[in-house]
Design a protein around this motif. Structure first.
Motif, PDB file in Angstrom:
ATOM      1  N   THR A  19      14.006-116.748   5.073  1.00 38.72           N
ATOM      2  CA  THR A  19      14.640-116.875   6.392  1.00 38.72           C
ATOM      3  C   THR A  19      14.327-118.198   7.077  1.00 38.72           C
ATOM      4  OG1 THR A  19      12.710-115.844   7.432  1.00 38.72           O
ATOM      5  CG2 THR A  19      14.514-114.376   6.776  1.00 38.72           C
ATOM      6  N   LYS A  20      13.379-118.954   6.519  1.00 33.62           N
ATOM      7  CA  LYS A  20      12.925-120.201   7.168  1.00 33.62           C
ATOM      8  C   LYS A  20      12.506-119.944   8.618  1.00 33.62           C
ATOM      9  CE  LYS A  20      14.747-122.477   3.562  1.00 33.62           C
ATOM     10  NZ  LYS A  20      13.873-122.269   2.395  1.00 33.62           N
ATOM     11  N   THR A  21      11.876-118.801   8.836  1.00 35.96           N
ATOM     12  CA  THR A  21      11.487-118.435  10.194  1.00 35.96           C
ATOM     13  C   THR A  21       9.976-118.205  10.230  1.00 35.96           C
ATOM     14  OG1 THR A  21      13.642-117.366  10.449  1.00 35.96           O
ATOM     15  CG2 THR A  21      11.951-116.787  12.056  1.00 35.96           C
ATOM     16  N   PRO A  22       9.218-119.174  10.754  1.00 41.30           N
ATOM     17  CA  PRO A  22       7.745-119.090  10.677  1.00 41.30           C
ATOM     18  C   PRO A  22       7.180-117.804  11.282  1.00 41.30           C
ATOM     19  CG  PRO A  22       8.439-121.231  11.574  1.00 41.30           C
ATOM     20  CD  PRO A  22       9.676-120.412  11.422  1.00 41.30           C
ATOM     21  N   TYR A  23       7.764-117.345  12.406  1.00 35.93           N
ATOM     22  CA  TYR A  23       7.139-116.188  13.079  1.00 35.93           C
ATOM     23  C   TYR A  23       7.419-114.869  12.374  1.00 35.93           C
ATOM     24  CZ  TYR A  23      11.693-116.716  15.448  1.00 35.93           C
ATOM     25  OH  TYR A  23      13.015-116.898  15.731  1.00 35.93           O
ATOM     26  N   ILE A  24       8.183-114.900  11.298  1.00 33.68           N
ATOM     27  CA  ILE A  24       8.292-113.704  10.450  1.00 33.68           C
ATOM     28  C   ILE A  24       6.997-113.509   9.659  1.00 33.68           C
ATOM     29  CG2 ILE A  24       9.403-112.926   8.283  1.00 33.68           C
ATOM     30  CD1 ILE A  24      12.067-113.387   9.593  1.00 33.68           C
ATOM     31  N   GLU A  25       6.303-114.610   9.388  1.00 28.71           N
ATOM     32  CA  GLU A  25       5.005-114.506   8.724  1.00 28.71           C
ATOM     33  C   GLU A  25       3.851-114.552   9.732  1.00 28.71           C
ATOM     34  OE1 GLU A  25       4.161-117.695   5.966  1.00 28.71           O
ATOM     35  OE2 GLU A  25       2.636-116.506   4.930  1.00 28.71           O
ATOM     36  N   GLU A  26       3.987-115.410  10.734  1.00 23.73           N
ATOM     37  CA  GLU A  26       2.879-115.645  11.672  1.00 23.73           C
ATOM     38  C   GLU A  26       3.042-114.787  12.922  1.00 23.73           C
ATOM     39  OE1 GLU A  26       3.248-119.864  12.137  1.00 23.73           O
ATOM     40  OE2 GLU A  26       2.735-120.219  10.019  1.00 23.73           O
ATOM     41  N   ASN A  27       2.518-113.573  12.854  1.00 25.96           N
ATOM     42  CA  ASN A  27       2.596-112.648  13.992  1.00 25.96           C
ATOM     43  C   ASN A  27       1.459-111.640  13.884  1.00 25.96           C
ATOM     44  OD1 ASN A  27       3.489-110.545  12.127  1.00 25.96           O
ATOM     45  ND2 ASN A  27       5.428-111.670  12.072  1.00 25.96           N
ATOM     46  N   GLY A  28       1.337-110.813  14.890  1.00 27.14           N
ATOM     47  CA  GLY A  28       0.299-109.791  14.883  1.00 27.14           C
ATOM     48  C   GLY A  28       0.704-108.573  14.072  1.00 27.14           C
ATOM     49  N   HIS A  29       2.007-108.332  13.998  1.00 29.33           N
ATOM     50  CA  HIS A  29       2.544-107.232  13.182  1.00 29.33           C
ATOM     51  C   HIS A  29       4.051-107.402  13.096  1.00 29.33           C
ATOM     52  CE1 HIS A  29       1.600-103.448  11.145  1.00 29.33           C
ATOM     53  NE2 HIS A  29       2.726-102.939  11.596  1.00 29.33           N
ATOM     54  N   LEU A  30       4.607-107.022  11.947  1.00 27.48           N
ATOM     55  CA  LEU A  30       6.050-107.127  11.754  1.00 27.48           C
ATOM     56  C   LEU A  30       6.617-105.740  11.447  1.00 27.48           C
ATOM     57  CD1 LEU A  30       8.625-108.852  11.397  1.00 27.48           C
ATOM     58  CD2 LEU A  30       8.011-109.101   8.980  1.00 27.48           C
ATOM     59  N   PHE A  31       7.519-105.275  12.309  1.00 25.15           N
ATOM     60  CA  PHE A  31       8.193-103.993  12.102  1.00 25.15           C
ATOM     61  C   PHE A  31       9.623-104.267  11.622  1.00 25.15           C
ATOM     62  CE2 PHE A  31       5.223-103.287  15.651  1.00 25.15           C
ATOM     63  CZ  PHE A  31       4.594-102.100  15.299  1.00 25.15           C
ATOM     64  N   ILE A  32      10.080-103.500  10.646  1.00 25.12           N
ATOM     65  CA  ILE A  32      11.496-103.543  10.253  1.00 25.12           C
ATOM     66  C   ILE A  32      12.124-102.218  10.671  1.00 25.12           C
ATOM     67  CG2 ILE A  32      13.153-103.891   8.374  1.00 25.12           C
ATOM     68  CD1 ILE A  32      11.338-106.263   8.485  1.00 25.12           C
ATOM     69  N   PHE A  33      13.122-102.291  11.535  1.00 28.99           N
ATOM     70  CA  PHE A  33      13.812-101.080  11.993  1.00 28.99           C
ATOM     71  C   PHE A  33      15.040-100.830  11.115  1.00 28.99           C
ATOM     72  CE2 PHE A  33      12.213 -99.412  16.105  1.00 28.99           C
ATOM     73  CZ  PHE A  33      11.070-100.193  16.183  1.00 28.99           C
ATOM     74  N   CYS A  34      15.148 -99.598  10.633  1.00 31.93           N
ATOM     75  CA  CYS A  34      16.237 -99.220   9.724  1.00 31.93           C
ATOM     76  C   CYS A  34      17.050 -98.068  10.312  1.00 31.93           C
ATOM     77  CB  CYS A  34      15.663 -98.743   8.390  1.00 31.93           C
ATOM     78  SG  CYS A  34      14.590 -99.943   7.576  1.00 31.93           S
ATOM     79  N   ALA A  35      18.353 -98.091  10.086  1.00 25.56           N
ATOM     80  CA  ALA A  35      19.179 -96.901  10.294  1.00 25.56           C
ATOM     81  C   ALA A  35      18.875 -95.967   9.132  1.00 25.56           C
ATOM     82  CB  ALA A  35      20.654 -97.288  10.307  1.00 25.56           C
ATOM     83  N   ASP A  36      18.646 -94.688   9.408  1.00 20.21           N
ATOM     84  CA  ASP A  36      18.207 -93.759   8.358  1.00 20.21           C
ATOM     85  C   ASP A  36      18.908 -92.414   8.518  1.00 20.21           C
ATOM     86  OD1 ASP A  36      16.886 -92.043   6.614  1.00 20.21           O
ATOM     87  OD2 ASP A  36      14.891 -92.842   7.035  1.00 20.21           O
ATOM     88  N   LEU A  37      19.888 -92.163   7.677  1.00 16.55           N
ATOM     89  CA  LEU A  37      20.528 -90.844   7.634  1.00 16.55           C
ATOM     90  C   LEU A  37      20.033 -90.034   6.437  1.00 16.55           C
ATOM     91  CD1 LEU A  37      24.197 -91.911   8.568  1.00 16.55           C
ATOM     92  CD2 LEU A  37      22.609 -90.660  10.034  1.00 16.55           C
ATOM     93  N   GLN A  38      19.100 -90.592   5.686  1.00 13.84           N
ATOM     94  CA  GLN A  38      18.559 -89.941   4.495  1.00 13.84           C
ATOM     95  C   GLN A  38      17.717 -88.720   4.855  1.00 13.84           C
ATOM     96  OE1 GLN A  38      18.618 -90.300   1.210  1.00 13.84           O
ATOM     97  NE2 GLN A  38      16.810 -89.125   0.660  1.00 13.84           N
ATOM     98  N   ARG A  39      16.884 -88.886   5.905  1.00 16.02           N
ATOM     99  CA  ARG A  39      15.907 -87.846   6.247  1.00 16.02           C
ATOM    100  C   ARG A  39      16.580 -86.514   6.586  1.00 16.02           C
ATOM    101  NH1 ARG A  39      14.097 -90.014  10.375  1.00 16.02           N
ATOM    102  NH2 ARG A  39      12.535 -91.431   9.591  1.00 16.02           N
ATOM    103  N   LEU A  40      17.794 -86.621   7.150  1.00 11.96           N
ATOM    104  CA  LEU A  40      18.529 -85.404   7.518  1.00 11.96           C
ATOM    105  C   LEU A  40      18.913 -84.569   6.307  1.00 11.96           C
ATOM    106  CD1 LEU A  40      20.965 -87.033  10.082  1.00 11.96           C
ATOM    107  CD2 LEU A  40      19.159 -85.392  10.641  1.00 11.96           C
ATOM    108  N   THR A  41      18.936 -85.193   5.137  1.00 12.47           N
ATOM    109  CA  THR A  41      19.462 -84.512   3.947  1.00 12.47           C
ATOM    110  C   THR A  41      18.372 -83.876   3.095  1.00 12.47           C
ATOM    111  OG1 THR A  41      19.297 -86.401   2.428  1.00 12.47           O
ATOM    112  CG2 THR A  41      21.264 -86.289   3.814  1.00 12.47           C
ATOM    113  N   VAL A  42      17.106 -84.277   3.264  1.00 17.05           N
ATOM    114  CA  VAL A  42      16.087 -83.932   2.251  1.00 17.05           C
ATOM    115  C   VAL A  42      15.879 -82.428   2.083  1.00 17.05           C
ATOM    116  CG1 VAL A  42      14.847 -86.138   2.337  1.00 17.05           C
ATOM    117  CG2 VAL A  42      14.104 -84.267   3.834  1.00 17.05           C
ATOM    118  N   MET A  43      16.090 -81.647   3.128  1.00 16.22           N
ATOM    119  CA  MET A  43      15.870 -80.199   3.027  1.00 16.22           C
ATOM    120  C   MET A  43      17.112 -79.446   2.529  1.00 16.22           C
ATOM    121  SD  MET A  43      12.696 -79.522   3.850  1.00 16.22           S
ATOM    122  CE  MET A  43      12.687 -77.786   4.323  1.00 16.22           C
TER     123      MET A  43
END
Lengths: 257, 257
Positions: free
Chosen positions: B72-96
């Motif tokens: 990404t050529k984006t320094p603060y993707i590496e240099e941070n206190g924590h990196l969260f990736i937020f995902c859309a997730d419709l998988q969990r609804l199906t597991v049961m």
């Protein structure tokens, strides 16, 4: 530095953790100061490349609110202190362009990537609006139901190309105090470095289904014998046709299947 | 009842109104208490029909963070206190569900309506996460850039069907204090009962372009002679192909053109 005891003393976290959707409001309209505060709070959310790709429409006309209540069979769409409709809006970005530029922008504007950006921008703004309302002592509920007849809502609001309604937020003085609903276990939502294995997810969701069954059976109102997964599976397997919404979105210039 | 002077005294509104994206962090990792508080705050946002259709992945592996920074050529993707990736997730609804049920759920799960729901759920949660971080004295930035090579990110995170990354949030102790950016005039974003006329929108956006030009020329860092509309029009008319993202989304079961 941050403070380990912040979660108990910090008013922002207290407001966030105390959230419950309010669906019954006292008969008291929001005053302009409250409406303005909520909108300005919404505007302070981050937006992708600072595009601010959303619009908010306050529905105050009693006839329109009544009609929308009739369409949706949802009393609190009419009976609230104020009703906001949040829209994805890529139209505003184009208004200063020449006709040639507007044509040249179509490919990117009509991509699913930009549609997604506008939806995210609107939702980030909406969560600020909800918290701002709650911080003022008001309650709120976010409702997809306003889109039950999305073409009719579009007509009502006079939405131009590249503007589509996503959801409503009803705000008002709470006339109920429901319990806070237990969320999924943190371990079912948050993973480090890799998505969890199917077996692990299954165990966590099963545990949550038991928690939610207990909650639904013991909460103070509207008790029922229900789990979390079962409820959603039973709805999702009904194969309810959702094509009208897709067709509408395409008619507004969003390239959605 | 609510209080007219709340906007000056209310800590929630103060945090919301004081938001600025932070892109430079001190070399200090978040502690588990902070990470947990941020995720639990995210989970308290409303979600459509209480589906909680998102997942959050914390990227802590230095090799993965470094690779994502290189992509990404984006320094603060590496240099941070924590990196969260937020995902859309419709998988969990199906597991049961049984295998038959999983098949029966496909039509609704793969509709653009449910895709939109999952994107909204994730973004509502994300805004809570940002505010929770800020309330703890941390700074944050939401970044679409993590998706630059979305298939590679998917591989990294091991995302199953019906789960797609939407954006990252880098969090940490701020090492910069940028100005708060002026937002669009309230009148350009908020309307009552009907979307505004094109002429009115044009005037408001023009006024804002002048405001933003002044802001860009006079802010303390990274000055430039730029407006708001012009910047976006110039990007949008470049016709940058975005098909890879769409193709990826379709490969994950989301019916997007």
């Amino acid at each position: 530095m941050t403070n380990q005891s912040a979660s108990t003393t910090n008013r922002v976290l207290a407001t966030i953790m105390n959230h419950r959707s309010i669906r019954k409001f006292k008969n008291e309209k929001l005053v302009p100061f409250q409406i303005e505060t909520i909108v300005r709070a919404a505007q302070m959310a981050s937006s992708s490349s600072f595009m601010q790709a959303y619009s908010i429409i306050g529905l105050t006309d009693p006839a329109l609110k009544h009609e929308l209540r009739e369409i949706t069979k949802t009393p609190y769409i009419e009976e609230n202190g104020h009703l906001f409709i949040f829209c994805a809006d890529l139209q505003r970005l184009t208004v200063m362009g020449t006709n040639q530029e507007k044509q040249d922008m179509q490919i990117m504007l009509e991509s699913s990537a930009f549609y997604q950006i506008a939806v995210i921008d609107a939702a980030l703004a909406a969560q600020n609006a909800v918290l701002a309302a709650e911080s003022l002592g008001l309650g709120a509920v976010i409702m997809g139901a306003v889109n039950k007849d999305i073409k009719r809502l579009d007509d009502m609001l006079g939405l131009p190309q590249y503007v589509i309604p996503l959801f409503g937020i009803a705000v008002g003085v709470p006339d109920q105090q429901p319990e806070v609903k237990p969320r999924l276990p943190l371990e079912a939502v948050y993973f480090e470095n890799r998505y969890s294995s199917e077996t692990e997810q299954l165990e966590r969701v099963q545990a949550y289904d038991n928690d939610m069954n207990h909650y639904y059976q013991t909460r103070s109102e509207n008790n029922r014998n229900d789990g979390w997964s079962r409820k959603h599976i039973d709805i999702l397997k009904m194969k309810i046709p959702l094509g009208a919404m897709t067709e509408y979105m395409r008619s507004k210039g969003f390239n959605i299947t």
